[in-house]
Design an enzyme around this catalytic site. Structure first.
Site, short mmCIF file in Angstrom:
data_model
loop_
_atom_site.label_atom_id
_atom_site.label_comp_id
_atom_site.label_asym_id
_atom_site.label_seq_id
_atom_site.Cartn_x
_atom_site.Cartn_y
_atom_site.Cartn_z
N GLU A 183 33.79 52.58 -28.13
CA GLU A 183 33.17 53.28 -26.99
C GLU A 183 33.89 54.61 -26.88
O GLU A 183 35.06 54.67 -26.50
CB GLU A 183 33.30 52.45 -25.71
CG GLU A 183 32.31 52.86 -24.62
CD GLU A 183 32.81 53.99 -23.74
OE1 GLU A 183 32.74 55.16 -24.19
OE2 GLU A 183 33.24 53.71 -22.62
N LEU A 184 33.16 55.71 -27.20
CA LEU A 184 33.82 56.99 -27.45
C LEU A 184 33.42 58.08 -26.47
O LEU A 184 33.54 59.26 -26.76
CB LEU A 184 33.55 57.44 -28.89
CG LEU A 184 33.89 56.40 -29.96
CD1 LEU A 184 33.54 56.91 -31.34
CD2 LEU A 184 35.35 55.99 -29.89
N CYS A 194 33.60 57.86 -18.45
CA CYS A 194 32.81 58.09 -19.67
C CYS A 194 31.33 58.17 -19.34
O CYS A 194 30.58 58.93 -19.96
CB CYS A 194 33.04 56.96 -20.66
SG CYS A 194 34.75 56.78 -21.18
N ALA A 236 47.06 51.96 -22.00
CA ALA A 236 47.33 53.39 -22.13
C ALA A 236 48.77 53.72 -21.75
O ALA A 236 49.31 53.19 -20.76
CB ALA A 236 46.36 54.18 -21.27
N GLY A 279 38.01 55.35 -26.37
CA GLY A 279 38.77 56.59 -26.42
C GLY A 279 37.96 57.71 -27.01
O GLY A 279 36.74 57.75 -26.89
N SER A 280 38.63 58.62 -27.70
CA SER A 280 37.98 59.83 -28.19
C SER A 280 37.19 59.59 -29.46
O SER A 280 37.46 58.64 -30.22
CB SER A 280 39.03 60.92 -28.45
OG SER A 280 39.81 60.59 -29.59
N TRP A 302 43.14 55.33 -20.11
CA TRP A 302 43.82 55.46 -18.83
C TRP A 302 42.88 55.69 -17.65
O TRP A 302 43.31 55.61 -16.50
CB TRP A 302 44.84 56.60 -18.87
CG TRP A 302 44.36 57.89 -19.47
CD1 TRP A 302 44.62 58.34 -20.73
CD2 TRP A 302 43.53 58.91 -18.87
NE1 TRP A 302 44.02 59.56 -20.94
CE2 TRP A 302 43.34 59.94 -19.81
CE3 TRP A 302 42.93 59.04 -17.61
CZ2 TRP A 302 42.58 61.07 -19.55
CZ3 TRP A 302 42.17 60.17 -17.34
CH2 TRP A 302 42.01 61.17 -18.30
#
Length: 525
Positions: free
Chosen positions: A240-241, A274, A168, A218-219, A142
């Site tokens: 991609e975290l 990020c 999202a 995300g996470s 998001w």
């Protein structure tokens, strides 16, 4: 948020709490039908000439260019960010990216001939071919609800794939403008699919259906679970975290530029990036002047409504994220950190509005220095020298991006080799995500794989190698059956031709091999 009684998602403007729309939640049966249809039409899409696929993508760009202000407003209201952030951080980068990918697609996707590795096998000619994966699944976050998914969608479509994009839950209004852009381009039905499916089930569902590849942003926790599930099904994933990015200010830095960069990299998009700056390490010789200038600048910033062009940062997208930011700040304060500077805010009552904040007297025992805070907070530490700065910067299990601030580019580039991150900027931060040509991705728990640029387009393909023989008239090769001691010694001679220790050994090997050449023209009965 999801409204279970009507099976829809309600979209809320973080700045006002106002309901701005609803989006139907796709049920499991409909998702399966979407996947089946995508699998069918993907073959026809891949069979189109590349120029035809390019034409469709250029129409998408045309739509974006003609609706910039309208789309910036939707992104701002749905996400909480400033319209300025929506324009500069999402819309402009994608208009440039579409042009770039359309320009390089033919070169990147064309067959590439390989040079022979040695003269012995020079009659074998090879090429590498890039084939579409098939149906590609993309799960996007998001914080950049338009640009992050589009940076994957564009090369994915150009490479000949069909796309299932799970946007999202928190930013479904942005999903609507993504749909509008592709409907305007009149891309064939089933090629580009934007779905609203709860995040807790979409990853497993796509993997169970047999998606060709999954791209997830995300996470770390969810990324790890998806990687395990994908491995069980032999499905490749690109992850991609997130990051906990460092900024290193050298004693020979342009301090005014470094201060401006810290504000941009730390507070753009209200810190919900990020690749945004979270940790700043400043050499002792320039620490005081850096902190004085940073305090003056940050105290003059203002957080407020996204539609007000004079505001410097907007709202946190969700209450949950705002709570995480406040928790990290409080943890740091409880352990001895101090607020060095803080911006003004238009409303102290709105939980999603957090002022730009600078913390000092921080250390690595604090959550804010070890975890991704994802908010408008930067923490500054004084270091004795660059070696200490590098060591602290690398003291993280995340490694997405970093920046080095120095007037000596060569010095900065040399230092960059010592940083354990996927991206290093010299005298800038964060903006490389908007450069279509630069690969994006991290090390450590920040993920694997790369998006953006040629690497990102190649990641949307499968590799096929084709080897042809330019001597089709021979009956068999030297190493084929039937076997014998003579053949064994011939193969030793073959090795000696290109690896013998001296010229005499190589000549003997050549003679031994030449003697066996008639064998290749004799068919076995």
């Amino acid at each position: 948020m999801e409204h279970e009684s009507v099976k829809s998602t309600i979209s809320i403007d973080p700045s006002s709490g106002e309901q701005i729309g609803t989006t139907k939640i796709m049920q499991a049966e409909e998702l399966y039908k979407t996947f089946e249809r995508a699998s069918e039409v993907q073959k026809d899409w891949a069979a189109l000439p590349l120029n035809s696929r390019i034409s469709y993508l250029l129409k998408v760009r045309e739509y974006i260019v003609e609706h910039l202000d309208e789309m910036a407003d939707v992104i701002s209201r749905d996400n909480g960010k400033l319209k300025m952030d929506a324009l500069s951080g999402e819309l402009i980068p994608i208009t440039m990216a579409i042009g770039y990918y359309c320009k390089i697609a033919a070169k990147v996707l064309k067959d590439k001939k390989l040079n022979s590795a040695n003269i012995v096998l020079a009659f074998k000619r090879s090429l590498v071919r890039r084939l579409p994966i098939g149906v590609v699944g993309i799960i996007s976050p998001w914080n950049y609800p338009f640009s992050i998914p589009m940076f994957d969608v564009i090369p994915g479509l150009l490479a000949g794939n069909a796309i299932i994009l799970k946007t999202a839950t928190e930013t479904q209004m942005v999903s609507g403008i993504i749909k509008n852009a592709f409907e305007y381009a009149d891309i064939p039905q089933g090629v580009m699919n934007v779905v609203n499916v709860p995040g807790r089930i979409i990853g497993d569902s796509l993997l169970d259906m047999g998606v060709g590849k999954l791209f997830f942003t995300g996470s770390v926790e969810i990324g790890q679970k998806l990687a395990v599930k994908a491995a069980e099904n032999f499905i490749p994933v690109s992850l991609e975290l997130g990051g906990n990015d460092s900024m290193i200010v050298c004693k020979n830095a342009d301090i005014d530029r470094a201060v401006g960069g810290a504000i941009w990299g730390g507070f753009q998009n209200s810190g919900q990036s990020c690749g945004g700056i979270e940790r700043i390490y400043v050499e002792a010789q320039v620490y005081d002047v850096f902190m004085d200038k940073l305090k003056k600048r940050v105290n003059g910033l203002y957080a407020g409504a996204g539609s007000e062009y004079s505001n410097d940062l907007g709202f946190i997208t969700t209450n949950k994220q705002a709570e995480t930011v406040r928790e990290h700040i409080q943890d740091a304060l409880d352990k001895g950190a101090e607020v060095h500077a803080q911006s003004g805010v238009s409303s102290a009552d709105n939980k999603c509005l957090i002022p730009a904040t600078v913390l000092c007297n921080v250390d690595h025992s604090m959550k804010i220095m070890r975890e991704e805070t994802f908010g408008p907070v930067v923490c500054v530490m004084k270091v004795n020298n660059i070696d200490e700065a590098i060591e602290l910067a690398n003291d993280s299990d995340l490694g997405l991006t970093a920046s080095i601030w120095t007037k000596d580019n060569k010095y900065g580039i040399n230092l960059s080799r010592r940083l354990e991150t996927g991206v290093v900027n010299i005298n800038d931060h964060l903006m490389s995500h908007g450069m279509a040509e630069t690969p994006w991705g991290g090390m450590k728990k920040s993920g694997n794989g790369r998006s953006h640029g040629e690497f990102g387009m190649l990641a949307m393909t499968n590799v096929q190698v084709v080897v042809k023989d330019v001597l089709p008239f021979v009956k068999k090769h030297l190493w084929w059956h039937p076997f014998s001691e003579k053949l064994y010694n011939t193969l030793i001679g073959l090795v000696h031709i290109y690896s013998g220790k001296n010229i005499i050994v190589r000549i003997k090997g050549l003679f031994a091999t030449v003697k066996a050449i008639p064998r290749i023209f004799k068919a076995e009965r």
